[in-house]
Design a protein around this motif. Structure first.
Motif, PDB file in Angstrom:
ATOM      1  N   THR A   1      46.344 -48.841  -2.211  1.00 41.10           N
ATOM      2  CA  THR A   1      45.937 -49.546  -0.942  1.00 41.10           C
ATOM      3  C   THR A   1      45.601 -51.104  -1.268  1.00 41.10           C
TER       4      THR A   1
ATOM      5  N   THR B   1      46.546 -48.904   4.028  1.00 38.25           N
ATOM      6  CA  THR B   1      47.211 -47.758   3.232  1.00 38.25           C
ATOM      7  C   THR B   1      48.102 -47.131   4.213  1.00 38.25           C
TER       8      THR B   1
ATOM      9  N   GLY C   1      51.321 -46.912   0.512  1.00 37.60           N
ATOM     10  CA  GLY C   1      50.371 -47.622   1.031  1.00 37.60           C
ATOM     11  C   GLY C   1      50.565 -48.894   0.131  1.00 37.60           C
TER      12      GLY C   1
END
Length: 400
Positions: free
Chosen positions: A216, A226, A345
Motif C-alpha cells: 500500500t 491498495t 497494491g
C-alpha cells in the motif's frame, strides 16, 4: 458474682477474637504488599528487556544508514558472476528461443496470481548505464528485484527511488505483529518464503520471512491506496507497517517496528471493483511524503518504469529494468515488471519523472510445479499479457 465472671469471660474472648482478626489483616496486608513488590519487579524486568530490544533496533538502523552510504562492491561482482552463469546456461541450449519454447510447452500447476517475464530487450537494452551510472541488476537476468540497501543515496536517481520508498508500506494481519513494550512491536517471522510455498533451492530470497498480504502507499495526509482484493476481511483486522526491509548483506531484517511506523485502517472512502482498488483512511496523519502522480496515458510502449513493494509478503524490494509493453486500454496497461502476489497494491513509477503512474493489481502465475518443488514461472510477451497496472488518473479523478 456469676454474671461478673461471665462478662469478664466474654470480654476476654472478644479481645482474643479482635487480636486474631488484627493478625489476619496484617498477614493479608503483608501478602498484598509482597505481590505488589513482585509485580513491580516483573514490570521492571519486562521494561529492561524491551529497552534492550529497543537499543538493538536503534543499532540496526545505524547499521543500515552506514551501509547505505558505503555500498559493498563485492555484491555487484557476485551479481555479475550470476548473470554470466545464466547466459552460459542459455547458450548451452542453443539460444534463448529454444528455452522459451520449452517453457511454453512445459506442464504447469497454478500456484499464485502473478509472474516473472523475460522482456523483449532485457538482455540488451537494459545493460546500458543510466546517466553514467552502471545499471542495477537483480539475482539473475530473469529476476530484476533488488534490495533497498543496493541503492546509493549519493546517486541522484537512486536517491529519488529511496525517497519514494518511504511512502510504501506492507499490509499485514493483526495476529502477525506482537507488542513487546509501550513503543515497540515485533513482527512474526516464523514462516519463510521457501517453506510457505514449497520453493526450489534456486529461488531468490527463499530464506526471507513472509509476513504480509499486500502493498500500500500514501496518496494523502492520512489516506492510502491498495488493491481491493487485498482486504478480504474486516478493515480492523489489518495493520499497516513501514520499514519492513533488509538492512544489510548479512541478512539482518528490520522486524522490530517502532509504534510511530504502525498505522490502522479506519474506513474505506473509495472502493472500485471495476478497477480493483480501494482508498482508505488511517487512524492518524502519516508523517511521510505523499507520492506525486502523473497521467499514464502519456507513456509510450517501451518507456522504462519501476515498482516498489513486498513480493509474496517478504521484505521490501524494488523491481527495476521494466517497461510498458501494452498501453492501448483506457483503464489499465501491461508491463514487464517482476511482480508477485504480495505486490498487489504496489505503486508503479515512471522512471524519468519518479511519479506514480498506476497501481499493480494482477498478473500471471508466480510459480510452476516441477514435480518436486515450485520454480519461477518464466514468460514472454506475447505468450503472456504481462503484469496489469490500473491507471492512477482514473482512480484519482473518480474518487469523489
Amino acid at each position: 458474682m456469676r454474671n461478673i465472671v461471665t462478662v469478664l469471660l466474654l470480654l476476654f474472648g472478644f479481645s482474643a477474637f479482635c487480636q486474631t482478626k488484627s493478625d489476619s489483616i496484617q498477614k493479608m496486608d503483608s501478602l498484598l504488599k509482597k505481590k505488589e513488590v513482585n509485580k513491580i519487579i516483573e514490570e521492571l524486568e519486562f521494561k529492561k528487556k524491551a529497552t534492550l530490544k529497543n537499543k538493538n533496533f536503534k543499532i540496526q538502523n545505524l547499521e543500515f544508514n552506514s551501509i547505505q552510504k558505503n555500498k559493498i562492491i563485492d555484491l555487484k561482482e557476485a551479481q555479475k558472476k550470476i548473470d554470466l552463469q545464466e547466459i552460459q546456461k542459455i547458450n548451452e541450449i542453443e539460444g534463448l528461443q529454444e528455452v522459451e519454447e520449452l517453457v511454453i510447452k512445459s506442464t504447469s500447476i497454478p500456484f499464485q496470481q502473478e509472474a516473472l517475464y523475460i522482456g523483449e530487450d532485457e538482455l540488451e537494452g537494459y545493460n546500458n548505464d543510466i546517466n553514467g551510472t552502471p545499471r542495477l541488476h537483480g539475482p539473475s537476468q530473469f529476476d530484476s528485484r533488488i534490495e533497498l540497501r543496493e541503492l546509493n543515496p549519493d546517486i541522484d536517481w537512486q536517491w529519488l527511488i529511496l525517497r519514494r520508498n518511504e511512502s510504501v508500506g506492507i499490509i499485514i494481519e493483526k495476529e502477525k505483529i506482537n507488542k513487546i513494550s509501550e513503543d515497540i512491536y515485533q513482527l512474526d517471522i516464523s514462516n519463510s518464503l521457501e517453506r510457505t510455498y514449497n520453493l526450489c533451492s534456486n529461488i531468490p530470497f527463499r530464506t526471507q520471512p513472509t509476513v504480509g498480504i499486500g502493498t500500500t502507499f500514501i496518496i494523502g495526509e492520512n489516506e492510502m491506496i491498495t488493491a481491493n482484493h487485498v482486504f478480504n476481511k474486516k478493515l480492523e483486522d489489518y495493520v499497516i507497517v513501514f520499514g519492513f526491509e533488509m538492512l544489510n548483506k548479512n541478512g539482518i531484517i528490520q522486524t522490530v517496528i517502532n509504534v510511530k511506523d504502525i498505522y490502522y485502517p479506519q474506513k474505506k472512502i473509495y472502493n472500485s471493483e471495476i478497477y480493483d482498488v480501494v482508498i482508505y483512511e488511517l487512524d492518524r496523519p502519516v508523517k511521510r511524503p505523499v507520492l506525486e502522480w502523473k497521467r499514464s496515458s502519456s507513456l509510450k510502449e517501451g518507456n522504462e518504469i519501476y515498482m516498489i513493494g513486498h513480493p509474496s509478503g517478504i521484505p521490501k524490494k524494488i523491481a527495476v529494468n521494466a517497461s510498458v509493453i501494452k498501453n492501448s486500454h483506457d483503464q489499465y496497461f501491461y508491463t514487464s515488471l517482476d511482480s508477485f502476489q504480495g505486490n498487489s497494491g504496489s505503486p508503479v513509477f515512471d522512471f524519468n519523472t519518479h511519479k506514480v503512474i498506476g497501481v499493480l493489481v494482477s498478473g500471471e502465475l508466480d510459480y510452476t510445479f516441477n514435480g518436486n518443488c515450485n520454480e519461477l514461472n518464466l514468460c514472454k510477451y506475447p505468450y503472456c499479457k504481462g503484469e496489469k497496472v490500473i491507471r492512477i488518473e482514473n482512480i484519482m479523478n473518480n474518487r469523489y
